[in-house]
Write a protein that holds these residues in place. Structure first.
Motif, PDB file in Angstrom:
ATOM      1  N   ASN A 186       2.546   7.979 -20.764  1.00  0.00           N
ATOM      2  CA  ASN A 186       2.876   7.007 -21.807  1.00  0.00           C
ATOM      3  C   ASN A 186       4.379   6.737 -21.756  1.00  0.00           C
ATOM      4  O   ASN A 186       5.188   7.527 -22.241  1.00  0.00           O
ATOM      5  N   ASP A 187       4.754   5.608 -21.170  1.00  0.00           N
ATOM      6  CA  ASP A 187       6.171   5.316 -20.956  1.00  0.00           C
ATOM      7  C   ASP A 187       6.938   5.087 -22.250  1.00  0.00           C
ATOM      8  O   ASP A 187       8.088   5.505 -22.379  1.00  0.00           O
ATOM      9  N   SER A 188       6.337   4.393 -23.212  1.00  0.00           N
ATOM     10  CA  SER A 188       7.063   4.126 -24.450  1.00  0.00           C
ATOM     11  C   SER A 188       7.330   5.421 -25.215  1.00  0.00           C
ATOM     12  O   SER A 188       8.418   5.624 -25.763  1.00  0.00           O
ATOM     13  N   SER A 223       9.537   1.668 -27.418  1.00  0.00           N
ATOM     14  CA  SER A 223      10.286   2.909 -27.654  1.00  0.00           C
ATOM     15  C   SER A 223      11.325   2.707 -28.747  1.00  0.00           C
ATOM     16  O   SER A 223      11.588   3.620 -29.544  1.00  0.00           O
ATOM     17  N   ASP A 271       7.295  -1.556 -22.842  1.00  0.00           N
ATOM     18  CA  ASP A 271       7.370  -0.134 -23.148  1.00  0.00           C
ATOM     19  C   ASP A 271       8.770   0.248 -23.632  1.00  0.00           C
ATOM     20  O   ASP A 271       8.916   1.090 -24.523  1.00  0.00           O
ATOM     21  N   LYS A 323      10.833   0.572 -15.758  1.00  0.00           N
ATOM     22  CA  LYS A 323       9.796   0.544 -16.781  1.00  0.00           C
ATOM     23  C   LYS A 323       9.450  -0.894 -17.167  1.00  0.00           C
ATOM     24  O   LYS A 323      10.258  -1.818 -17.006  1.00  0.00           O
TER      25      LYS A 323
END
Length: 272
Positions: free
Chosen positions: A68-70, A173, A169, A165
């Motif tokens: 999960n990048d965010s 964040s 994302d 990214k």
């Protein structure tokens, strides 16, 4: 605090309902049930706690920092927020306060990232965290603190890899970081009085790093997502001055609702 969180969560639920079914359908084409189970781990994460005073990283939410990048970027942003405000306090001569914001590899914010570093093939920065904490806590002097801080920020950025990214994302964040900042501000400020200066300062650090993260996007990322980025920049620019100083005395006029509102609006802007 809980009423404001309910408002934010209600907005989030509205947009989540439009995306969950599509995501579930897409994921079902790629993963069998066993694989889907293994792709999700329980990790402490911002916004998941339920009690006042718990602060960021308390409670548990279903989020896999390996994929999960965010969430991954948000957690790294929270670490950077702690360090940023600690360094600012140090530079202003508030050594005792600065020491409270220094992080160690044993800290839960960092510890939960270690499996993600391995899965993503990036280096961790535990040694750099220790070096900065030692430089501040052992009062090694400005040169040592500045060198340790600069090396640590480089190492964190190497782990973030913002330029690789998806912009959505990165923007999500920021929403998570502002939500966490709102929760910390709620803990720190009651009826205009700063009752917990550490959490008040954390909220400042998280918000500052959220603002600065957009500067790390490449021109290619910006050009491909110009409308969404412009909207998020406008949202961040509209935030009122919530921190007249990071070492306040007496009343402050700020209200966490501005942070909750900005978090919700950024989420909406990102998902549109």
């Amino acid at each position: 605090m809980h009423e404001k969180r309910k408002i934010w969560l209600a907005v989030g639920a509205a947009v989540l309902g439009t995306t969950t079914a599509a995501n579930a359908h897409n994921n079902s084409n790629d993963l069998d049930g066993h694989q889907q189970h293994n792709m999700t781990i329980i990790a402490p994460f911002a916004g998941a706690g339920e009690g006042e005073g718990e602060g960021e990283g308390e409670g548990s939410g279903m989020v896999d920092l390996r994929v999960n990048d965010s969430a991954y970027l948000a957690r790294l942003g929270l670490i950077r927020g702690h360090l940023y405000v600690g360094k600012k306090l140090y530079d202003q001569g508030h050594l005792a306060m600065a020491k409270t914001h220094m992080k160690h590899p044993e800290d839960e914010l960092y510890a939960a990232l270690v499996p993600a570093f391995s899965a993503r093939g990036v280096e961790g920065f535990g040694d750099h965290l220790n070096a900065l904490a030692d430089a501040v806590n052992q009062e090694q002097g400005d040169d040592a603190v500045n060198a340790a801080y600069d090396a640590l920020i480089i190492a964190i950025k190497d782990a973030e890899q913002v330029q690789r990214k998806e912009v959505k994302d990165v923007l999500m964040s920021l929403s998570t970081m502002l939500l966490t900042a709102g929760e910390e501000y709620d803990i720190g400020v009651k009826s205009g009085e700063v009752v917990n200066v550490h959490e008040f300062q954390d909220a400042y650090g998280f918000t500052t790093i959220a603002r600065s993260r957009l500067d790390e996007l490449t021109e290619v990322q910006r050009e491909a997502n110009a409308e969404a980025i412009a909207e998020v920049e406008a949202i961040l620019a509209s935030l009122p001055p919530l921190w007249p100083t990071i070492t306040p005395e007496g009343k402050v006029a700020g209200d966490s609702s501005a942070l909750y509102g900005a978090a919700a609006r950024i989420e909406l802007a990102t998902l549109n």
